[in-house]
Design an enzyme around this catalytic site. Structure first.
Site, PDB file in Angstrom:
ATOM      1  N   GLN A 123       4.993   1.840  10.830  1.00  0.00           N
ATOM      2  CA  GLN A 123       5.923   2.814  10.261  1.00  0.00           C
ATOM      3  C   GLN A 123       5.560   4.252  10.632  1.00  0.00           C
ATOM      4  O   GLN A 123       6.184   5.198  10.146  1.00  0.00           O
ATOM      5  CB  GLN A 123       5.970   2.659   8.734  1.00  0.00           C
ATOM      6  CG  GLN A 123       6.535   1.324   8.295  1.00  0.00           C
ATOM      7  CD  GLN A 123       6.467   1.112   6.794  1.00  0.00           C
ATOM      8  OE1 GLN A 123       5.986   1.951   6.043  1.00  0.00           O
ATOM      9  NE2 GLN A 123       6.955  -0.038   6.345  1.00  0.00           N
ATOM     10  N   HIS A 187       3.593   3.059   5.127  1.00  0.00           N
ATOM     11  CA  HIS A 187       3.783   3.981   3.997  1.00  0.00           C
ATOM     12  C   HIS A 187       3.178   5.372   4.217  1.00  0.00           C
ATOM     13  O   HIS A 187       2.331   5.843   3.458  1.00  0.00           O
ATOM     14  CB  HIS A 187       3.220   3.373   2.709  1.00  0.00           C
ATOM     15  CG  HIS A 187       3.983   2.193   2.214  1.00  0.00           C
ATOM     16  ND1 HIS A 187       3.850   1.695   0.948  1.00  0.00           N
ATOM     17  CD2 HIS A 187       4.903   1.388   2.827  1.00  0.00           C
ATOM     18  CE1 HIS A 187       4.640   0.639   0.794  1.00  0.00           C
ATOM     19  NE2 HIS A 187       5.298   0.439   1.934  1.00  0.00           N
ATOM     20  N   GLU A 283      13.573   3.528  -6.086  1.00  0.00           N
ATOM     21  CA  GLU A 283      13.774   4.486  -7.169  1.00  0.00           C
ATOM     22  C   GLU A 283      14.409   5.794  -6.698  1.00  0.00           C
ATOM     23  O   GLU A 283      14.158   6.259  -5.588  1.00  0.00           O
ATOM     24  CB  GLU A 283      12.431   4.834  -7.831  1.00  0.00           C
ATOM     25  CG  GLU A 283      11.791   3.689  -8.574  1.00  0.00           C
ATOM     26  CD  GLU A 283      10.507   4.108  -9.277  1.00  0.00           C
ATOM     27  OE1 GLU A 283       9.889   3.231  -9.913  1.00  0.00           O
ATOM     28  OE2 GLU A 283      10.115   5.299  -9.209  1.00  0.00           O
ATOM     29  N   TYR A 293       4.856   9.520 -11.975  1.00  0.00           N
ATOM     30  CA  TYR A 293       6.027   8.654 -11.813  1.00  0.00           C
ATOM     31  C   TYR A 293       5.676   7.169 -11.746  1.00  0.00           C
ATOM     32  O   TYR A 293       6.533   6.348 -11.422  1.00  0.00           O
ATOM     33  CB  TYR A 293       6.859   9.146 -10.621  1.00  0.00           C
ATOM     34  CG  TYR A 293       7.531  10.448 -10.991  1.00  0.00           C
ATOM     35  CD1 TYR A 293       8.815  10.474 -11.518  1.00  0.00           C
ATOM     36  CD2 TYR A 293       6.835  11.653 -10.919  1.00  0.00           C
ATOM     37  CE1 TYR A 293       9.412  11.652 -11.936  1.00  0.00           C
ATOM     38  CE2 TYR A 293       7.421  12.845 -11.331  1.00  0.00           C
ATOM     39  CZ  TYR A 293       8.698  12.834 -11.844  1.00  0.00           C
ATOM     40  OH  TYR A 293       9.275  14.013 -12.269  1.00  0.00           O
ATOM     41  N   TYR A 304       5.827  -8.585  -2.457  1.00  0.00           N
ATOM     42  CA  TYR A 304       6.680  -9.287  -1.502  1.00  0.00           C
ATOM     43  C   TYR A 304       6.507 -10.800  -1.601  1.00  0.00           C
ATOM     44  O   TYR A 304       7.407 -11.569  -1.277  1.00  0.00           O
ATOM     45  CB  TYR A 304       6.388  -8.809  -0.079  1.00  0.00           C
ATOM     46  CG  TYR A 304       6.793  -7.370   0.142  1.00  0.00           C
ATOM     47  CD1 TYR A 304       8.125  -6.976   0.007  1.00  0.00           C
ATOM     48  CD2 TYR A 304       5.847  -6.408   0.468  1.00  0.00           C
ATOM     49  CE1 TYR A 304       8.502  -5.655   0.190  1.00  0.00           C
ATOM     50  CE2 TYR A 304       6.212  -5.084   0.656  1.00  0.00           C
ATOM     51  CZ  TYR A 304       7.544  -4.715   0.525  1.00  0.00           C
ATOM     52  OH  TYR A 304       7.910  -3.402   0.707  1.00  0.00           O
TER      53      TYR A 304
END
Length: 412
Positions: A123, A187, A283, A293, A304
């Site tokens: 990513q 991430h 979210e 949060y 997963y």
């Protein structure tokens, strides 16, 4: 520009796109023509109950105006982020480490080089881009990217000047590194958003791994955070943890998983954040300075594998609830609030690119609550990486992948 045959959204059938996609909700506002069933029809992954009515699967809404969708440009190599230039052109990042400019007529520039090396495995890569509020005078560009820093990689912020011939970035420098580095290709986050004072919000991910995940809750780590930085990559004076022992002064909020959307509400000035959940639990949050949060202590998703996460709780004292969540996921990426005049019915609505969802999410927000949801461009089956409002009030989107496209949505 090539026009795509697209049904008016008023006639679009709201169907789920993909097994690991979307969401719903429950009661639109006075500007909508009807209250429809939630746009999500698939079974959720969990039996978790929302904390309040309308937190998920809100009622569907439909745009009244017909939509004209054009492919402005194609051939982008894994585009990730984009920003308007003062003259109406669009500057776009490509994951491999270059930028491109798309002209108002759709012409794609040669790759802009000169940036520091990126690690584009997984990513990672060249991620978001922002131009200086004084770009017309100083031509400064900022970008986030994944950087090799032993013993792993991290999300970094770069800064440099776009050359006069627009072929390279001059004087490129890394002005911030979200430490610690971690050996993962997942991430990184990361979006960039200016505040009204000319400082940058920058988001990071918690690098996904079960080992790094708890750092989202740790104030001595920049992982899983929204950061608040000056143009030189320093903490902004007045940040909530500026004088707290053991805390990084650049942290603005924490407890995030993988933040790939940041957007400022055009009227309230509030910062809104969009983050990936695991299996369920994407979210939308309204960010307040110093708030927690919740990730990974609370979540509306599963591993997963299907296993529950932590204590399998969705609420905890001292931790913020999402304004909205999806289960199953839509995989939300870039976001923008609409403030243009081309679509009056979209005023102050939040638009989000959905990757696995393969559509653009439209959320109608009233008094900081979601009151309606719509899916745009479902029939085109594109992974949407980022969205942007154009100077004329049209909406732009870039599609993910090796032959990325820049799409423009205008009113018919």
């Amino acid at each position: 520009m090539r026009t795509i045959a697209l049904l008016s959204v008023a006639t679009v059938i709201f169907v789920a796109c993909q097994s690991n996609s979307p969401d719903h909700a429950s009661t639109p506002d006075e500007h909508q023509d009807s209250t429809l069933s939630p746009v999500e029809t698939k079974k959720p992954n969990t039996t978790y109950k929302p904390a309040f009515e309308g937190q998920t699967r809100i009622a569907g809404v439909r745009t009244k105006a017909g939509l004209d969708v054009k492919v402005v440009a194609e051939g982008l190599r894994n585009p990730w982020g984009m920003v308007n230039l003062p003259d109406g052109r669009i500057l776009i990042t490509e994951k491999g480490g270059t930028m491109r400019i798309v002209s108002t007529s759709g012409q794609l520039s040669a790759p802009i080089t000169g940036l520091p090396p990126v690690n584009d495995s997984g990513q990672g890569g060249l991620l978001d881009v922002a131009i200086d509020p004084d770009f017309s005078q100083n031509r400064l560009v900022y970008w986030s990217f994944s950087q090799n820093v032993p013993p792993g990689t991290l999300t970094a912020l770069g800064k440099g000047k776009l050359s006069a011939d627009e072929q390279r970035i001059e004087g490129a420098a890394v002005i911030y590194q979200a430490k610690p580095a971690f050996n993962s290709s997942l991430h990184y986050g990361s979006r960039l958003e200016w505040d009204k004072q000319g400082n940058l919000f920058m988001s990071t991910g918690e690098r996904s791994d079960i080992v790094s995940r708890p750092q989202a809750q740790q104030l001595n780590s920049a992982l899983g955070k929204v950061l608040h930085l000056t143009k030189d990559g320093k903490p902004v004076a007045g940040n909530p943890f500026m004088n707290k022992d053991g805390a990084l002064p650049e942290i603005y909020s924490y407890g995030h998983r993988n933040v790939q959307g940041l957007a400022t509400h055009p009227e309230t000035g509030d910062l809104w954040e969009i983050e990936f959940g695991p299996r369920g639990g994407d979210e939308v949050n309204r960010i307040q300075a110093g708030k927690d949060y919740g990730w990974p202590e609370i979540t509306y998703g599963l591993e997963y594998s299907g296993e529950r996460i932590g204590k399998a709780i969705t609420q905890k004292e001292g931790m913020e609830q999402p304004v909205y969540y999806w289960d199953p996921v839509v995989s939300p990426s870039g976001a923008v609030f609409y403030s243009g005049n081309m679509f009056p019915e979209w005023k102050n609505n939040l638009f989000i690119g959905a990757l696995s969802g393969m559509h653009i999410v439209r959320l109608v927000i009233k008094d900081n609550k979601v009151v309606g949801e719509e899916r745009l461009l479902e029939d085109m089956k594109n992974r949407i990486r980022d969205v942007l409002q154009g100077p004329d009030g049209s909406l732009y989107a870039i599609t993910d992948g090796g032959n990325g496209k820049l799409l423009q949505i205008r009113s018919k």
